[in-house]
Design a protein around this motif. Sequence first.
Motif, PDB file in Angstrom:
ATOM      1  N   ILE A 110       0.753  -1.398   0.108  1.00  0.00           N
ATOM      2  CA  ILE A 110      -0.108  -0.241  -0.196  1.00  0.00           C
ATOM      3  C   ILE A 110       0.771   1.212   0.031  1.00  0.00           C
ATOM      4  N   ILE A 111       2.059   1.154   0.862  1.00  0.00           N
ATOM      5  CA  ILE A 111       2.931   2.422   1.071  1.00  0.00           C
ATOM      6  C   ILE A 111       3.997   2.399  -0.841  1.00  0.00           C
ATOM      7  N   LEU A 112       4.502   1.416  -0.993  1.00  0.00           N
ATOM      8  CA  LEU A 112       5.875   1.747  -1.865  1.00  0.00           C
ATOM      9  C   LEU A 112       4.935   1.489  -2.950  1.00  0.00           C
ATOM     10  N   ILE A 113       3.465   0.924  -3.832  1.00  0.00           N
ATOM     11  CA  ILE A 113       2.998   1.280  -4.768  1.00  0.00           C
ATOM     12  C   ILE A 113       2.973   2.708  -5.870  1.00  0.00           C
ATOM     13  N   PRO A 114       1.831   3.810  -4.571  1.00  0.00           N
ATOM     14  CA  PRO A 114       2.095   4.850  -4.484  1.00  0.00           C
ATOM     15  C   PRO A 114       2.988   5.521  -4.616  1.00  0.00           C
ATOM     16  N   ILE A 115       3.957   5.338  -3.753  1.00  0.00           N
ATOM     17  CA  ILE A 115       5.163   6.036  -4.056  1.00  0.00           C
ATOM     18  C   ILE A 115       5.944   5.788  -5.652  1.00  0.00           C
ATOM     19  N   LEU A 116       6.147   3.925  -6.018  1.00  0.00           N
ATOM     20  CA  LEU A 116       6.082   4.515  -7.447  1.00  0.00           C
ATOM     21  C   LEU A 116       5.344   4.821  -8.458  1.00  0.00           C
ATOM     22  N   TYR A 117       4.351   4.940  -8.447  1.00  0.00           N
ATOM     23  CA  TYR A 117       3.621   5.475  -9.703  1.00  0.00           C
ATOM     24  C   TYR A 117       3.958   7.374  -9.352  1.00  0.00           C
ATOM     25  N   LEU A 118       3.739   7.245  -8.316  1.00  0.00           N
ATOM     26  CA  LEU A 118       3.917   9.639  -8.392  1.00  0.00           C
ATOM     27  C   LEU A 118       6.378   9.177  -9.399  1.00  0.00           C
ATOM     28  N   MET A 119       6.878   8.556  -8.972  1.00  0.00           N
ATOM     29  CA  MET A 119       8.135   8.564  -9.760  1.00  0.00           C
ATOM     30  C   MET A 119       7.472   8.507 -10.563  1.00  0.00           C
ATOM     31  N   TRP A 120       6.984   7.674 -11.671  1.00  0.00           N
ATOM     32  CA  TRP A 120       6.896   7.465 -13.039  1.00  0.00           C
ATOM     33  C   TRP A 120       5.822   8.137 -13.283  1.00  0.00           C
ATOM     34  N   SER A 121       4.426   9.028 -12.664  1.00  0.00           N
ATOM     35  CA  SER A 121       3.897   9.987 -13.308  1.00  0.00           C
ATOM     36  C   SER A 121       5.131  11.077 -13.848  1.00  0.00           C
ATOM     37  N   LYS A 122       6.204  11.791 -12.778  1.00  0.00           N
ATOM     38  CA  LYS A 122       6.973  12.926 -12.454  1.00  0.00           C
ATOM     39  C   LYS A 122       7.143  12.233 -13.972  1.00  0.00           C
ATOM     40  N   ASN A 123       7.539  12.025 -15.098  1.00  0.00           N
ATOM     41  CA  ASN A 123       8.050  11.458 -15.770  1.00  0.00           C
ATOM     42  C   ASN A 123       6.982  11.515 -17.544  1.00  0.00           C
ATOM     43  N   GLN A 124       6.493  11.166 -16.545  1.00  0.00           N
ATOM     44  CA  GLN A 124       5.007  11.394 -17.439  1.00  0.00           C
ATOM     45  C   GLN A 124       3.537  12.538 -17.774  1.00  0.00           C
ATOM     46  N   GLU A 125       4.159  13.925 -17.256  1.00  0.00           N
ATOM     47  CA  GLU A 125       3.553  14.960 -17.000  1.00  0.00           C
ATOM     48  C   GLU A 125       2.925  15.799 -18.226  1.00  0.00           C
ATOM     49  N   VAL A 126       1.826  16.188 -17.917  1.00  0.00           N
ATOM     50  CA  VAL A 126       0.829  16.509 -19.202  1.00  0.00           C
ATOM     51  C   VAL A 126       0.924  17.100 -19.508  1.00  0.00           C
ATOM     52  N   ARG A 127       1.538  17.278 -20.994  1.00  0.00           N
ATOM     53  CA  ARG A 127       2.189  18.400 -21.653  1.00  0.00           C
ATOM     54  C   ARG A 127       1.063  19.480 -22.372  1.00  0.00           C
ATOM     55  N   THR A 128       0.277  20.884 -22.159  1.00  0.00           N
ATOM     56  CA  THR A 128      -0.576  21.029 -23.155  1.00  0.00           C
ATOM     57  C   THR A 128       0.353  22.105 -24.520  1.00  0.00           C
ATOM     58  N   PRO A 129      -1.112  22.333 -25.372  1.00  0.00           N
ATOM     59  CA  PRO A 129      -0.673  22.955 -26.350  1.00  0.00           C
ATOM     60  C   PRO A 129      -0.327  24.523 -25.975  1.00  0.00           C
ATOM     61  N   MET A 130       0.053  25.454 -24.441  1.00  0.00           N
ATOM     62  CA  MET A 130      -0.072  26.208 -24.409  1.00  0.00           C
ATOM     63  C   MET A 130       2.078  25.880 -24.557  1.00  0.00           C
ATOM     64  N   ASP A 131       1.901  25.120 -23.755  1.00  0.00           N
ATOM     65  CA  ASP A 131       3.642  24.540 -22.809  1.00  0.00           C
ATOM     66  C   ASP A 131       4.431  24.122 -24.318  1.00  0.00           C
ATOM     67  N   GLU A 132       4.138  24.142 -25.611  1.00  0.00           N
ATOM     68  CA  GLU A 132       4.898  22.934 -26.717  1.00  0.00           C
ATOM     69  C   GLU A 132       4.435  24.549 -27.766  1.00  0.00           C
ATOM     70  N   PHE A 133       3.824  25.157 -27.518  1.00  0.00           N
ATOM     71  CA  PHE A 133       4.370  27.374 -27.829  1.00  0.00           C
ATOM     72  C   PHE A 133       5.312  28.272 -27.362  1.00  0.00           C
ATOM     73  N   GLU A 134       5.424  27.456 -25.866  1.00  0.00           N
ATOM     74  CA  GLU A 134       6.014  28.808 -25.641  1.00  0.00           C
ATOM     75  C   GLU A 134       7.016  28.116 -25.505  1.00  0.00           C
ATOM     76  N   GLU A 135       7.443  26.726 -25.812  1.00  0.00           N
ATOM     77  CA  GLU A 135       8.631  26.341 -25.784  1.00  0.00           C
ATOM     78  C   GLU A 135       9.143  26.306 -27.242  1.00  0.00           C
ATOM     79  N   ARG A 136       8.995  26.388 -28.041  1.00  0.00           N
ATOM     80  CA  ARG A 136       9.278  26.580 -29.216  1.00  0.00           C
ATOM     81  C   ARG A 136       9.662  28.246 -29.520  1.00  0.00           C
ATOM     82  N   GLU A 137       8.896  28.484 -29.042  1.00  0.00           N
ATOM     83  CA  GLU A 137       9.925  30.418 -28.951  1.00  0.00           C
ATOM     84  C   GLU A 137      10.550  30.681 -28.336  1.00  0.00           C
ATOM     85  N   ARG A 138      10.847  30.137 -27.196  1.00  0.00           N
ATOM     86  CA  ARG A 138      12.131  29.936 -26.570  1.00  0.00           C
ATOM     87  C   ARG A 138      12.651  29.580 -27.329  1.00  0.00           C
TER      88      ARG A 138
END
Length: 213
Positions: free
Chosen positions: A92-120
């Motif tokens: 119960i403790i370890l599975i959520p922790i592993l999920y959090l570690m995985w989700s940090k690498n799967q952050e949702v990117r929005t169209p705004m993020d993409e446009f801001e990044e390409r501009e930069r």
Amino acid sequence: MGKEKVLEEMDRRIKRLEAEIEFAEERLRYLEEIGAPSKYKALKRRDYSVYYTIFIGVWMLVGLLAFMSIKDRLPGVINIPLLPYLFITLSIILIPILYLMWSKNQEVRTPMDEFEERERLARTIIASFYRPLMKAIEEDDKEAMKNLAEELLRNPVLAGAIERMNEGDPKLMAYALYLYASYTEGLEDEVKETISRLHNKPLRALLETLIET
């Protein structure tokens, strides 16, 4: 005539990147007008249920350990196998922790993020690479070209921007600048080989000036 061709090619690449910046700015303004930022923030809102699950698991583990420490002092004989419960609690403790570690690498990117990044990225390439290179070519400053080559190799932000915007291979581009700045007779074959591998058109045009007949 060779230098003029190189500068024209470089000006063309700068204008292409400026068009990319303008397009990104227009799309960002449009998204602002339709209220997209608030909608995208909702998508990125963190799910705190995972933390609650971890808290419950820790609470269960503490209770289980406390029970194990006092069960021998309790009256009667308690033959409850505690190992399965310990395994379940740790899961119960370890599975959520592993999920959090995985989700940090799967952050949702929005169209705004993409446009801001390409501009930069486009601004970074223009300011840190093409503008200094254009000045170095106009002034025939070989030392400045070597310094720019060093920047391509040592600056991960610039190198990453060049790769992300498909401007070429930063390492090969750095080598092309070194080759041009240090060129001597007898290196014609090396220049031709580099040109055949180089995808950045301004630098290809620059190297071609070395072997023009």
